[in-house]
Motif scaffolding. Structure first.
Motif, PDB file in Angstrom:
ATOM      1  N   ARG A   1      35.396 132.623  31.236  1.00  0.00           N
ATOM      2  CA  ARG A   1      34.358 133.511  31.413  1.00  0.00           C
ATOM      3  C   ARG A   1      33.240 132.661  32.270  1.00  0.00           C
ATOM      4  NH1 ARG A   1      33.697 135.437  25.071  1.00  0.00           N
ATOM      5  NH2 ARG A   1      35.040 137.189  25.352  1.00  0.00           N
ATOM      6  N   HIS A   2      33.558 131.349  32.571  1.00  0.00           N
ATOM      7  CA  HIS A   2      32.342 130.467  33.389  1.00  0.00           C
ATOM      8  C   HIS A   2      33.207 129.954  34.441  1.00  0.00           C
ATOM      9  CE1 HIS A   2      30.218 131.018  29.612  1.00  0.00           C
ATOM     10  NE2 HIS A   2      29.094 130.960  30.473  1.00  0.00           N
ATOM     11  N   PRO A   3      33.911 130.653  35.486  1.00  0.00           N
ATOM     12  CA  PRO A   3      34.843 129.967  36.436  1.00  0.00           C
ATOM     13  C   PRO A   3      34.348 128.988  37.184  1.00  0.00           C
ATOM     14  CG  PRO A   3      34.039 132.354  37.063  1.00  0.00           C
ATOM     15  CD  PRO A   3      33.519 131.924  35.686  1.00  0.00           C
TER      16      PRO A   3
ATOM     17  N   ARG B   1      34.964 122.934  38.287  1.00  0.00           N
ATOM     18  CA  ARG B   1      34.520 121.754  38.119  1.00  0.00           C
ATOM     19  C   ARG B   1      35.461 120.903  37.257  1.00  0.00           C
ATOM     20  NH1 ARG B   1      28.579 121.446  35.520  1.00  0.00           N
ATOM     21  NH2 ARG B   1      29.057 119.110  36.018  1.00  0.00           N
ATOM     22  N   LEU B   2      36.097 121.424  36.164  1.00  0.00           N
ATOM     23  CA  LEU B   2      36.793 120.587  35.561  1.00  0.00           C
ATOM     24  C   LEU B   2      38.293 120.273  36.274  1.00  0.00           C
ATOM     25  CD1 LEU B   2      37.758 119.265  32.777  1.00  0.00           C
ATOM     26  CD2 LEU B   2      38.782 121.765  31.935  1.00  0.00           C
ATOM     27  N   ARG B   3      38.591 121.367  37.162  1.00  0.00           N
ATOM     28  CA  ARG B   3      39.777 121.085  37.899  1.00  0.00           C
ATOM     29  C   ARG B   3      39.495 120.068  39.009  1.00  0.00           C
ATOM     30  NH1 ARG B   3      40.342 126.213  39.929  1.00  0.00           N
ATOM     31  NH2 ARG B   3      41.702 126.594  38.090  1.00  0.00           N
ATOM     32  N   ASP B   4      38.254 119.899  39.522  1.00  0.00           N
ATOM     33  CA  ASP B   4      37.914 118.837  40.302  1.00  0.00           C
ATOM     34  C   ASP B   4      37.753 117.488  39.657  1.00  0.00           C
ATOM     35  OD1 ASP B   4      38.337 120.547  42.325  1.00  0.00           O
ATOM     36  OD2 ASP B   4      35.956 121.253  42.453  1.00  0.00           O
ATOM     37  N   ASP B   5      37.086 117.554  38.516  1.00  0.00           N
ATOM     38  CA  ASP B   5      36.832 116.276  37.915  1.00  0.00           C
ATOM     39  C   ASP B   5      37.103 116.181  36.543  1.00  0.00           C
ATOM     40  OD1 ASP B   5      35.715 113.599  37.114  1.00  0.00           O
ATOM     41  OD2 ASP B   5      33.379 114.157  37.412  1.00  0.00           O
ATOM     42  N   PRO B   6      38.292 115.640  35.946  1.00  0.00           N
ATOM     43  CA  PRO B   6      38.821 115.644  34.769  1.00  0.00           C
ATOM     44  C   PRO B   6      37.908 115.023  33.780  1.00  0.00           C
ATOM     45  CG  PRO B   6      40.698 115.229  36.443  1.00  0.00           C
ATOM     46  CD  PRO B   6      39.383 115.189  37.015  1.00  0.00           C
TER      47      PRO B   6
ATOM     48  N   ARG C   1      23.246 129.466  26.151  1.00  0.00           N
ATOM     49  CA  ARG C   1      23.783 129.060  27.555  1.00  0.00           C
ATOM     50  C   ARG C   1      24.861 128.219  27.169  1.00  0.00           C
ATOM     51  NH1 ARG C   1      22.148 125.821  32.065  1.00  0.00           N
ATOM     52  NH2 ARG C   1      20.436 124.794  30.657  1.00  0.00           N
ATOM     53  N   PHE C   2      26.025 128.201  27.840  1.00  0.00           N
ATOM     54  CA  PHE C   2      27.236 127.210  27.706  1.00  0.00           C
ATOM     55  C   PHE C   2      26.892 126.300  28.902  1.00  0.00           C
ATOM     56  CE2 PHE C   2      31.368 125.962  29.415  1.00  0.00           C
ATOM     57  CZ  PHE C   2      31.637 125.038  28.316  1.00  0.00           C
ATOM     58  N   ASP C   3      26.576 125.173  28.562  1.00  0.00           N
ATOM     59  CA  ASP C   3      26.188 123.997  29.407  1.00  0.00           C
ATOM     60  C   ASP C   3      26.686 122.745  29.150  1.00  0.00           C
ATOM     61  OD1 ASP C   3      24.702 122.627  31.214  1.00  0.00           O
ATOM     62  OD2 ASP C   3      22.959 122.513  30.155  1.00  0.00           O
ATOM     63  N   PRO C   4      27.778 122.515  29.832  1.00  0.00           N
ATOM     64  CA  PRO C   4      28.635 121.061  29.809  1.00  0.00           C
ATOM     65  C   PRO C   4      27.634 120.044  30.141  1.00  0.00           C
ATOM     66  CG  PRO C   4      29.467 122.369  31.735  1.00  0.00           C
ATOM     67  CD  PRO C   4      28.495 123.265  30.807  1.00  0.00           C
TER      68      PRO C   4
ATOM     69  N   ASP D   1      46.862 128.537  38.772  1.00  0.00           N
ATOM     70  CA  ASP D   1      46.253 128.761  39.896  1.00  0.00           C
ATOM     71  C   ASP D   1      45.401 130.130  39.859  1.00  0.00           C
ATOM     72  OD1 ASP D   1      45.566 129.102  42.713  1.00  0.00           O
ATOM     73  OD2 ASP D   1      47.629 129.568  43.356  1.00  0.00           O
ATOM     74  N   ASN D   2      44.049 130.209  39.982  1.00  0.00           N
ATOM     75  CA  ASN D   2      43.499 131.422  39.797  1.00  0.00           C
ATOM     76  C   ASN D   2      43.786 132.131  38.591  1.00  0.00           C
ATOM     77  OD1 ASN D   2      41.505 133.546  40.639  1.00  0.00           O
ATOM     78  ND2 ASN D   2      43.227 134.538  41.597  1.00  0.00           N
ATOM     79  N   PRO D   3      43.498 131.537  37.613  1.00  0.00           N
ATOM     80  CA  PRO D   3      43.778 132.266  35.957  1.00  0.00           C
ATOM     81  C   PRO D   3      42.528 133.231  35.865  1.00  0.00           C
ATOM     82  CG  PRO D   3      42.900 130.113  35.641  1.00  0.00           C
ATOM     83  CD  PRO D   3      42.998 130.067  37.259  1.00  0.00           C
ATOM     84  N   ARG D   4      43.131 134.249  35.164  1.00  0.00           N
ATOM     85  CA  ARG D   4      42.192 135.593  35.122  1.00  0.00           C
ATOM     86  C   ARG D   4      42.639 136.061  33.534  1.00  0.00           C
ATOM     87  NH1 ARG D   4      44.918 135.853  39.592  1.00  0.00           N
ATOM     88  NH2 ARG D   4      45.932 137.469  38.956  1.00  0.00           N
ATOM     89  N   LEU D   5      41.542 136.605  32.984  1.00  0.00           N
ATOM     90  CA  LEU D   5      41.674 137.447  31.922  1.00  0.00           C
ATOM     91  C   LEU D   5      42.438 138.754  31.918  1.00  0.00           C
ATOM     92  CD1 LEU D   5      38.438 136.407  30.017  1.00  0.00           C
ATOM     93  CD2 LEU D   5      40.596 135.812  29.168  1.00  0.00           C
ATOM     94  N   VAL D   6      42.987 138.920  31.052  1.00  0.00           N
ATOM     95  CA  VAL D   6      43.714 140.309  31.086  1.00  0.00           C
ATOM     96  C   VAL D   6      42.677 141.371  30.229  1.00  0.00           C
ATOM     97  CG1 VAL D   6      45.552 141.961  30.189  1.00  0.00           C
ATOM     98  CG2 VAL D   6      46.114 139.448  31.184  1.00  0.00           C
ATOM     99  N   GLU D   7      42.115 140.969  29.282  1.00  0.00           N
ATOM    100  CA  GLU D   7      41.107 142.095  28.521  1.00  0.00           C
ATOM    101  C   GLU D   7      39.972 140.912  28.003  1.00  0.00           C
ATOM    102  OE1 GLU D   7      42.931 143.444  24.994  1.00  0.00           O
ATOM    103  OE2 GLU D   7      44.328 142.015  24.916  1.00  0.00           O
TER     104      GLU D   7
END
Length: 411
Positions: free
Chosen positions: A263-265, A270-275, A336-339, A378-384
């Motif tokens: 829901r917050h792509p 950011r997580l993909r770029d910086d674990p 707000r979701f704020d890491p 790669d490019n995950p998306r919600l079905v519902e």
């Protein structure tokens, strides 16, 4: 409010996908009680924090008067209460004994040293997705991961893990009943699974007494610290606690985490770029979408005054942790979701003497799981959206989380 509307709103499946507007309403009256003597409901951060540290609040199952206490009924169907359901001094003794092989000061590297094994389990589960562009994150990843970890932690032989998984599946289903199911039959099946699990663990305990290994179960049955050894029944109830309480919460933490990231792509990228961001993400998730929504198993053993309201001795109390986690009197912009949030003193693992025993392991599991899903998919998306949720109002999380993606990135 009268009892039926309040309890129905908290436990009503219609509010499961988004209970937070209800929690905001609850916070307007921080101490709510049903007119006919039902539980007192506490929903603000500082009040919950205070009561979690108050020795006048009991967790002992023998004192509980709250109705609908599914967790207690299930846990104690065949075994004595675990330390989660006890008060000092019995609680303190059993928790100290369990902590010797699990964490500091006696075993400071137990969780850290599992990092490589956990990463291997995660990689194996992702490899098991095969050549597909659609998965159910719950069934294929976030459910099998923690139960496999618990098997390895306890020392369940690899060849027995499938049986262990089957019992865990059945017990978990008992915690989360499906509408329309026959409750008598469900209880019978759940009780049978608990009995089989208990007998299996009893046999494993006997084996470990004769031939100890380097697993936690071996250390529980052979340790002779200042508190003396655990009895066989205490070992069995502790092992069941690790299986049920630790497993179910971690499933929801990982699933809620993946749903929130999808829901917050921008945060997912950011997580993909910086674990390294995984640490902050998991802490914010524990505030924003905690796997344990409320604690309904507390009882006053003395009169307690909260905000001018006297809660009488013997009263049941529900502590709505998830409402406290979004209390604007405690957190800035709490919806707000704020890491990048700097102050995340959440209630996701509770607080006080009953703070989550397995928190270090749950944190590590979630960090590794979400990092690797973000990196490999790669490019995950919600079905519902929203996905279908579990029935359980206490352990809140999607029952299924179907996603599609364009492929798997190389390991």
């Amino acid at each position: 409010m009268t009892q039926a509307p309040l309890l129905r709103q908290i436990t009503d499946y219609a509010n499961r996908a988004d209970p937070y507007p209800l929690y905001a309403e609850l916070r307007k009256t921080p101490v709510l009680q049903e007119e006919d003597g039902g539980p007192f409901v506490i929903s603000t951060y500082w009040d919950i924090q205070s009561l979690l540290h108050d020795p006048r609040i009991s967790s002992d199952a023998s004192n509980l008067t709250a109705q609908g206490d599914e967790l207690t009924e299930q846990e104690e169907a065949a075994l004595p209460p675990s330390f989660l359901r006890l008060d000092p001094p019995d609680h303190d003794r059993l928790r100290r004994m369990t902590n010797r092989p699990f964490g500091p000061p006696h075993s400071p590297r137990r969780v850290y040293d599992m990092r490589g094994e956990l990463a291997g389990i995660v990689s194996g589960l992702i490899a098991g997705f095969g050549d597909t562009d659609r998965i159910d994150v719950v069934d294929q990843f976030s459910y099998p991961f923690p139960v496999t970890v618990i098997c390895r932690l306890l020392g369940v032989p690899r060849e027995d893990e499938a049986r262990f998984h089957s019992w865990a599946d059945t017990i978990a289903a008992g915690l989360d009943p499906v509408p329309g199911d026959d409750p008598t039959e469900r209880n019978r099946v759940t009780h049978e699974a608990r009995m089989q699990l208990g007998m299996y663990l009893a046999g494993l305990v006997d084996e470990r007494r004769k031939t100890p290994g380097d697993d936690m179960l071996s250390e529980l049955v052979t340790s002779h610290g200042p508190d003396g050894p655990m009895t066989t029944m205490e070992v069995l109830s502790t092992a069941a606690l690790l299986l049920i309480a630790g497993h179910e919460t971690t499933v929801n933490l990982i699933t809620n985490g993946m749903l929130t990231l999808l829901r917050h792509p921008e945060v997912l990228q950011r997580l993909r770029d910086d674990p390294r961001l995984a640490v902050n993400i998991v802490e914010e998730l524990l505030r924003y979408e905690p796997p344990v929504q409320l604690v309904p198993q507390r009882t006053c053993i003395a009169d307690i005054e909260v905000r001018g309201v006297t809660i009488p001795k013997g009263s049941s109390i529900w502590l709505v942790l998830a409402a406290g986690n979004r209390d604007p009197a405690r957190f800035k912009d709490p919806e707000r979701f704020d890491p990048d949030r700097q102050d995340i003193q959440h209630l996701g693992f509770g607080s006080g003497i009953h703070s989550c025993f397995g928190a270090p392991l749950a944190r590590l599991e979630a960090q590794l799981a979400l990092t690797e899903l973000a990196r490999r998919l790669d490019n995950p998306r919600l079905v519902e959206d929203p996905p279908p949720y579990r029935q359980n109002a206490v352990l809140r999380g999607p029952r299924h989380l179907n996603i599609t993606f364009d492929g798997l990135r190389p390991q």
